[in-house]
Design an enzyme around this catalytic site. Sequence first.
Site, PDB file in Angstrom:
ATOM      1  N   GLN A 247       0.767  -1.160  -0.038  1.00 50.58           N
ATOM      2  CA  GLN A 247       0.029   0.094  -0.025  1.00 50.58           C
ATOM      3  C   GLN A 247       0.877   1.466   0.029  1.00 50.58           C
ATOM      4  O   GLN A 247       0.399   2.431  -0.184  1.00 50.58           O
ATOM      5  CB  GLN A 247      -0.968  -0.071   1.183  1.00 50.58           C
ATOM      6  CG  GLN A 247      -1.893  -1.034   1.379  1.00 50.58           C
ATOM      7  CD  GLN A 247      -2.425  -0.991   2.692  1.00 50.58           C
ATOM      8  OE1 GLN A 247      -3.646  -0.600   2.757  1.00 50.58           O
ATOM      9  NE2 GLN A 247      -1.818  -1.732   3.698  1.00 50.58           N
TER      10      GLN A 247
ATOM     11  N   HIS B 126      -1.226   1.380  -4.636  1.00 47.97           N
ATOM     12  CA  HIS B 126      -1.711   2.790  -4.055  1.00 47.97           C
ATOM     13  C   HIS B 126      -0.748   3.668  -4.801  1.00 47.97           C
ATOM     14  O   HIS B 126      -0.574   4.862  -4.598  1.00 47.97           O
ATOM     15  CB  HIS B 126      -1.602   3.055  -2.695  1.00 47.97           C
ATOM     16  CG  HIS B 126      -2.788   2.394  -1.987  1.00 47.97           C
ATOM     17  ND1 HIS B 126      -2.790   2.104  -0.781  1.00 47.97           N
ATOM     18  CD2 HIS B 126      -3.947   1.778  -2.382  1.00 47.97           C
ATOM     19  CE1 HIS B 126      -4.075   1.739  -0.286  1.00 47.97           C
ATOM     20  NE2 HIS B 126      -4.548   1.467  -1.364  1.00 47.97           N
TER      21      HIS B 126
ATOM     22  N   CYS C 217      -2.155  12.863 -21.233  1.00 45.64           N
ATOM     23  CA  CYS C 217      -1.842  11.667 -22.142  1.00 45.64           C
ATOM     24  C   CYS C 217      -1.462  10.286 -21.568  1.00 45.64           C
ATOM     25  O   CYS C 217      -1.344   9.479 -22.374  1.00 45.64           O
ATOM     26  CB  CYS C 217      -0.535  12.036 -23.018  1.00 45.64           C
ATOM     27  SG  CYS C 217       0.833  12.002 -22.231  1.00 45.64           S
TER      28      CYS C 217
ATOM     29  N   CYS D 276       3.907  14.582 -23.838  1.00 43.92           N
ATOM     30  CA  CYS D 276       3.019  15.190 -24.865  1.00 43.92           C
ATOM     31  C   CYS D 276       3.618  16.645 -24.767  1.00 43.92           C
ATOM     32  O   CYS D 276       2.719  17.497 -25.411  1.00 43.92           O
ATOM     33  CB  CYS D 276       1.707  14.997 -24.565  1.00 43.92           C
ATOM     34  SG  CYS D 276       1.099  15.826 -23.006  1.00 43.92           S
TER      35      CYS D 276
ATOM     36  N   ASN E  41       2.590  -7.224  13.049  1.00 45.05           N
ATOM     37  CA  ASN E  41       2.218  -5.749  13.411  1.00 45.05           C
ATOM     38  C   ASN E  41       2.882  -5.297  14.462  1.00 45.05           C
ATOM     39  O   ASN E  41       3.389  -5.990  15.287  1.00 45.05           O
ATOM     40  CB  ASN E  41       0.697  -5.699  13.182  1.00 45.05           C
ATOM     41  CG  ASN E  41       0.056  -4.256  12.609  1.00 45.05           C
ATOM     42  OD1 ASN E  41       0.805  -3.392  12.652  1.00 45.05           O
ATOM     43  ND2 ASN E  41      -1.136  -4.509  12.256  1.00 45.05           N
TER      44      ASN E  41
END
Length: 244
Positions: free
Chosen positions: A94, A112, A123, A142, A205
């Site tokens: 992420q 993400h 473009c 472009c 975590n």
Amino acid sequence: MLKHIFVLTGAGVSAESGLGTFRDKRGEGIWARFDPMKLATPEAFAGNPEDVLAFYDMRRRNLANAKPNAAHRALARLEGALAARGGRLTLVTQNIDDLHERAGSRNVIHMHGELLKARCQHCSSVRLWPEDLSPADACPDCSRTGGLRPHVVWFGEMPLHMDEIDRALSQADLFVAIGTSGAVYPAAGFVADARAYGLRTFEINMDPADNADLFDEQRYGPASETVPAWVEELVTKGWARNDR
Ligand code: BV8
């Protein structure tokens, strides 16, 4: 035996590299200091491009001073170790930083987007853009000005590579979420998809995620310690652990 591991990383894997997290219960997350609805939506960019571009310029400069940490390196090691035994690591992040790549990961899916890239709204070309970005900058493809934006997925925008992600989830043996609060969808829904596909699920975590109850196994602590320890166990003690 584990052949295909699917890892989803979030801001927590880059926290010890000095990049802010978003909703961290302990720290001053980025969104505690900046309002995402004022800086990370297409409407905010349309209404106030200077503020939005300055926000990403600040984060791009922070990234230039940041270095990968042991968690990023351990995931690069895991990718090589799995490939060496005919297996596969699907690494979805992420995060919009490039620390996984700088640590040696070769296949990183940035759902993400990427902070070091710019996309032209005229473009649609996407180019590496490591420096500040201003509305006056001309698109290298472009040549038009006024159309460049960070190649980042904002709130209300569809994340990238979703078909590839779902295919990999359906083929994996183990789903591991590392350093993510489980607050943002569709990423926060991947663990439920993994369970529906019959995968074992494992949370690494600092604090339990909002969706922690959906994980078969949890391990808490700083990613720079927990992730290398987990990879070391897999590589030295055999690949049978965690699998479905
Ligand atoms: C979509 C890029 C649909 C930008 C990001 C109402 C209105 C509009 C949308 C919605 C809505 N309600 C729900 C939604 C959907 C919305 C959403 O989920 N909102 C949430 C807030 C409720 N999602 C979207 O809008 C997504 N798009 O739904 O599109 C659609 C459908 C069809 C067609 C078109 C559109 C798009 C979401 C993507 C937004 N962009 N980032 C930028 O970075 O500036 S989100 C942002 O949050 C980051 O990407 C971040 O990665 C992500 C998730 O955060 P985490 O990574 O989990 O970080 P967090 O701080 O939250 O947690 C850190 C964790 O690390 C904690 O668990 C902590 O304990 C741990 N940690 C801390 N230190 C350590 C650690 N762990 C280990 N070691 C440590 N040292």
